[in-house]
Design a protein around this motif. Sequence first.
Motif, PDB file in Angstrom:
ATOM      1  N   UNK A  47      37.395  31.328  77.963  1.00 33.59           N
ATOM      2  CA  UNK A  47      38.485  32.276  78.167  1.00 33.59           C
ATOM      3  C   UNK A  47      39.787  31.530  78.449  1.00 33.59           C
ATOM      4  N   UNK A  48      39.700  30.464  79.220  1.00 29.90           N
ATOM      5  CA  UNK A  48      40.873  29.666  79.536  1.00 29.90           C
ATOM      6  C   UNK A  48      41.412  28.956  78.293  1.00 29.90           C
ATOM      7  N   UNK A  49      40.508  28.483  77.448  1.00 26.35           N
ATOM      8  CA  UNK A  49      40.914  27.766  76.227  1.00 26.35           C
ATOM      9  C   UNK A  49      41.558  28.722  75.228  1.00 26.35           C
ATOM     10  N   UNK A  50      41.101  29.967  75.179  1.00 22.65           N
ATOM     11  CA  UNK A  50      41.643  30.943  74.246  1.00 22.65           C
ATOM     12  C   UNK A  50      42.948  31.568  74.719  1.00 22.65           C
ATOM     13  N   UNK A  51      43.198  31.555  76.022  1.00 22.49           N
ATOM     14  CA  UNK A  51      44.402  32.174  76.563  1.00 22.49           C
ATOM     15  C   UNK A  51      45.631  31.333  76.182  1.00 22.49           C
ATOM     16  N   UNK A  52      46.728  32.004  75.856  1.00 17.18           N
ATOM     17  CA  UNK A  52      47.946  31.254  75.538  1.00 17.18           C
ATOM     18  C   UNK A  52      48.447  30.510  76.791  1.00 17.18           C
ATOM     19  N   UNK A  53      49.015  29.324  76.610  1.00 19.37           N
ATOM     20  CA  UNK A  53      49.505  28.582  77.779  1.00 19.37           C
ATOM     21  C   UNK A  53      50.671  29.302  78.454  1.00 19.37           C
ATOM     22  N   UNK A  54      50.682  29.222  79.766  1.00 16.00           N
ATOM     23  CA  UNK A  54      51.775  29.842  80.529  1.00 16.00           C
ATOM     24  C   UNK A  54      52.986  28.927  80.512  1.00 16.00           C
ATOM     25  N   UNK A  55      54.147  29.508  80.597  1.00 11.23           N
ATOM     26  CA  UNK A  55      55.380  28.709  80.627  1.00 11.23           C
ATOM     27  C   UNK A  55      55.705  28.259  82.017  1.00 11.23           C
TER      28      UNK A  55
END
Length: 54
Positions: free
Chosen positions: A46-54
């Motif tokens: 889930x962490x790998x699929x989530x877009x990175x936060x700014x």
Amino acid sequence: MTKPRFRENDGGVSKPPSPADLERERRLAEALRANLRKRKAQAREARAEAPPKD
């Protein structure tokens, strides 16, 4: 290792758990470890699929 959960409530001398009880505890512990590994893997995905936060 973890401590067995078998206890006598009367404060007297406790008898050792039966082999069936020990086997049940062993299976339960293995199932809990497997479940934890599965949940950790799902969280990593889930962490790998989530877009990175700014």
